[in-house]
Scaffold this active site. Structure first.
Site, short mmCIF file in Angstrom:
data_model
loop_
_atom_site.label_atom_id
_atom_site.label_comp_id
_atom_site.label_asym_id
_atom_site.label_seq_id
_atom_site.Cartn_x
_atom_site.Cartn_y
_atom_site.Cartn_z
N CYS A 167 0.81 -1.22 0.00
CA CYS A 167 0.00 0.00 0.00
C CYS A 167 0.85 1.27 0.00
O CYS A 167 1.06 1.90 1.05
CB CYS A 167 -0.97 0.04 1.17
SG CYS A 167 -2.20 1.34 0.89
N CYS B 292 -5.80 2.00 -4.46
CA CYS B 292 -5.31 2.59 -3.22
C CYS B 292 -6.29 3.69 -2.79
O CYS B 292 -6.36 4.74 -3.43
CB CYS B 292 -3.92 3.18 -3.43
SG CYS B 292 -3.22 3.77 -1.89
C1 LIG Z 1 -1.02 0.35 7.04
C2 LIG Z 1 -1.49 -0.45 5.85
C3 LIG Z 1 -2.49 0.05 5.05
C4 LIG Z 1 -2.93 -0.66 3.95
N1 LIG Z 1 -3.96 -0.15 3.21
C5 LIG Z 1 -4.45 -0.87 2.18
C6 LIG Z 1 -5.60 -0.39 1.47
O1 LIG Z 1 -6.19 0.65 1.80
N2 LIG Z 1 -6.07 -1.14 0.45
C7 LIG Z 1 -5.47 -2.32 0.08
O2 LIG Z 1 -5.96 -2.97 -0.84
N3 LIG Z 1 -4.36 -2.78 0.73
C8 LIG Z 1 -3.85 -2.10 1.77
N4 LIG Z 1 -2.77 -2.58 2.47
C9 LIG Z 1 -1.98 -3.70 1.91
C10 LIG Z 1 -2.56 -5.08 2.18
O3 LIG Z 1 -2.84 -5.25 3.55
C11 LIG Z 1 -1.55 -6.14 1.72
O4 LIG Z 1 -1.19 -5.88 0.37
C12 LIG Z 1 -2.11 -7.53 1.83
O5 LIG Z 1 -2.43 -7.85 3.16
C13 LIG Z 1 -1.10 -8.55 1.30
O6 LIG Z 1 -1.59 -9.84 1.44
P1 LIG Z 1 -0.58 -11.08 1.44
O7 LIG Z 1 -1.41 -12.28 1.68
O8 LIG Z 1 0.31 -11.01 0.27
O9 LIG Z 1 0.33 -10.80 2.73
P2 LIG Z 1 -0.18 -10.83 4.24
O10 LIG Z 1 -1.62 -10.51 4.34
O11 LIG Z 1 0.78 -10.00 4.98
O12 LIG Z 1 -0.03 -12.36 4.64
C14 LIG Z 1 1.18 -13.07 4.58
C15 LIG Z 1 1.02 -14.28 5.49
O13 LIG Z 1 2.13 -15.16 5.31
C16 LIG Z 1 2.49 -15.66 6.56
N5 LIG Z 1 3.89 -16.10 6.52
C17 LIG Z 1 5.00 -15.34 6.57
N6 LIG Z 1 6.10 -16.12 6.54
C18 LIG Z 1 5.66 -17.39 6.44
C19 LIG Z 1 6.33 -18.64 6.36
N7 LIG Z 1 7.66 -18.73 6.42
N8 LIG Z 1 5.58 -19.77 6.27
C20 LIG Z 1 4.22 -19.69 6.23
N9 LIG Z 1 3.54 -18.52 6.30
C21 LIG Z 1 4.26 -17.39 6.41
C22 LIG Z 1 2.26 -14.50 7.52
O14 LIG Z 1 2.11 -14.95 8.85
C23 LIG Z 1 1.01 -13.88 6.95
O15 LIG Z 1 -0.17 -14.37 7.56
C24 LIG Z 1 -2.34 -1.91 3.62
C25 LIG Z 1 -1.34 -2.43 4.44
C26 LIG Z 1 -0.92 -1.73 5.55
C27 LIG Z 1 0.14 -2.31 6.46
#
Ligand SMILES: Cc1cc2nc3c(=O)[nH]c(=O)nc-3n(C[C@H](O)[C@H](O)[C@H](O)COP(=O)(O)OP(=O)(O)OC[C@H]3O[C@@H](n4cnc5c(N)ncnc54)[C@H](O)[C@@H]3O)c2cc1C
Length: 456
Positions: free
Chosen positions: A205, A385
């Site tokens: 983000c 965003c």
């Molecule tokens: C402050 C903030 C504001 C945001 N605002 C927005 C917004 O307004 N709109 C929007 O669309 N997005 C927003 N985002 C971004 C969005 O939250 C992320 O892009 C999204 O959560 C990514 O998803 P993901 O599954 O790739 O990663 P995550 O949701 O971070 O999940 C990754 C997972 O992998 C697990 N993991 C890590 N290492 C391992 C391992 N070795 N083995 C097994 N599991 C593991 C972790 O525990 C975690 O649960 C924001 C993020 C933040 C921090």
């Protein structure tokens, strides 16, 4: 499944009209439910049709529908955390507009019922053997692998940040712990120098580092301390936002609200004793020098990068991300491996909104491999965003990271600040997330875009 009782317990804000007794019993039931482990049973075979690495936004959005299509325990999700966060809410949490509890849910409540939750971390990948090794030393084999491990926040890359975070005005919306400090520090601020930073690395983000600045500025104005406050934003990049249409409007807002934007400046060090922030200057005439500024409030967005265990694996590209085809999300070397979300090499802005569109493509293509019954789907780079600029307005940026062009849903100019898109982001999208996205039945607003005939 997420029960009403569990929601009341985890959100901590059940309806006031419920009797104390009823809510106490709900809390008790939720506590019991969350204490029953839905984790890996070692007596079961450690071999699955699909292994999903990571049970965050991306992992759950694919695991739910894959486990529905493939049947009981055909899909395993490796996820170490007991708590699942809806991170987009953290902008609102950091400014006191939502509670922290509203952004979280027990992992046991959101884990798909038909999937096997392996409560551990993946340590290494062996894609030639179709196996992953867990931190506990166990080996799990798969026919198909989906990597959804998120992005790594590298707090330690800023000198003194880990020990300073959450103390004396230094905070960040980018961690579950420090986001709870942001609102406290904003409210306690009595004027002085307020600094907001955005690193030069890819982050999740890319709008969040500046959203909190607009919200803090509004609060300080309302609290009567704005005239004693100097607000500066430092970005390691050369633009305030990647897409010109939205960048233009954001710059107008910054000018009108006297927010000083500085480019090519990357936070390198915090000096807690003297309350100073040190920046590396990456461009312009002062390139190669450092800039040291006093702070009274400092919101840090840490540098980020691919998770170390992904970076050091055979699955990564030269930059460390899982190396997938940008259209199909299939790995470029290992045909039975897919990736999506923040850990992937997909060249678009890393957001939950992007994942909604990616997950539909990935599920179609992976199930097509298994059943051989469907056309290959292609991801168009869609991402979004919601740039919150106040407690009642935002600019809803929607675009393709592949073309750099807006890809808006609504038939009005989304680069203008609006209450409707603010309400959508704060109240409606979180509901869509918990009710549909983690259950795999939300694939983004593309169908509404067609319905409204908005921008192509
Ligand atoms: C402050 C903030 C504001 C945001 N605002 C927005 C917004 O307004 N709109 C929007 O669309 N997005 C927003 N985002 C971004 C969005 O939250 C992320 O892009 C999204 O959560 C990514 O998803 P993901 O599954 O790739 O990663 P995550 O949701 O971070 O999940 C990754 C997972 O992998 C697990 N993991 C890590 N290492 C391992 C391992 N070795 N083995 C097994 N599991 C593991 C972790 O525990 C975690 O649960 C924001 C993020 C933040 C921090």
């Amino acid at each position: 499944m997420r029960t009403v009782a569990a929601k009341a317990y985890y959100s901590g804000d059940g309806p006031a009209s419920l009797s104390t007794r009823r809510s106490a019993s709900r809390r008790f039931l939720a506590q019991v439910a969350s204490s029953i482990p839905k984790t890996h049973d070692n007596s079961k075979a450690s071999s699955y049709k699909v292994v999903v690495v990571g049970g965050g936004t991306a992992g759950l959005s694919v695991a739910s529908s894959l486990s529905e299509s493939l049947g009981n325990k055909a899909v395993a999700v490796v996820e170490p955390s007991d708590v699942h966060y809806y991170q987009p809410l953290w902008t609102f949490v950091g400014s006191g507009l939502k509670t922290f509890d509203e952004s979280k849910m027990a992992t046991s409540e959101v884990m798909p019922e038909k999937a096997q939750w392996i409560k551990d971390s993946v340590a290494t990948f062996d894609p030639k053997q179709n196996t992953v090794k867990l931190a506990n030393g166990e080996t799990i084999s798969y026919e198909y692998l989906v990597v959804a491990a998120g992005i790594q926040t590298n707090w330690g890359k800023i000198k003194n940040l880990p020990e300073t975070l959450g103390k004396n005005g230094v905070t960040s919306n980018y961690s579950a712990q420090s986001v709870q400090k942001t609102d406290e520090f904003i409210k306690a601020f009595k004027g002085g120098n307020a600094l907001f930073t955005m690193p030069s690395t890819p982050i999740k983000c890319a709008g969040a580092p500046q959203k909190i600045m607009y919200l803090a500025e509004e609060q300080w104005r309302k609290a009567g301390v704005r005239s004693q406050t100097d607000i500066k934003y430092f970005t390691g990049l050369g633009k305030i936002f990647a897409i010109d249409k939205y960048a233009k409007e954001l710059l107008k807002i910054c000018k009108a609200r006297d927010l000083d934007i500085n480019y090519f400046t990357d936070l390198a060090e915090i000096r807690p004793e003297s309350k100073e922030a040190v920046f590396n200057v990456l461009g312009g005439e002062a390139k190669g020098t450092t800039l040291t500024l006093p702070y009274d409030f400092l919101h840090v967005t840490p540098p980020m990068g691919p998770p170390d265990f992904v970076k050091s694996s055979p699955l990564s590209n030269a930059d460390g991300w899982v190396d997938v085809d940008k259209d199909t999300l299939r790995h470029n070397k290992f045909a039975n491996v897919y990736a999506l979300g923040d850990c992937s090499s997909l060249p678009t802005s890393k957001t939950a909104a992007a994942i909604a569109a990616q997950s539909a493509v990935l599920k179609n293509n992976l199930l097509g491999d298994i059943f051989g019954d469907r056309k290959v789907a292609k991801y168009d780079g869609y991402t979004s965003c919601p740039l919150v600029t106040g407690s009642d307005k935002l600019i809803l940026a929607e675009f393709s990271g592949y073309t750099g062009q807006p890809l808006e849903t609504f038939p009005f100019d989304q680069s203008k600040e609006r209450y409707s898109t603010y309400f959508l982001t704060k109240e409606i999208i979180p509901e869509i997330y918990w009710k549909y996205m983690v259950k795999g039945s939300w694939d983004g607003p593309a169908k509404f875009r067609k319905l409204f005939g908005a921008s192509a």
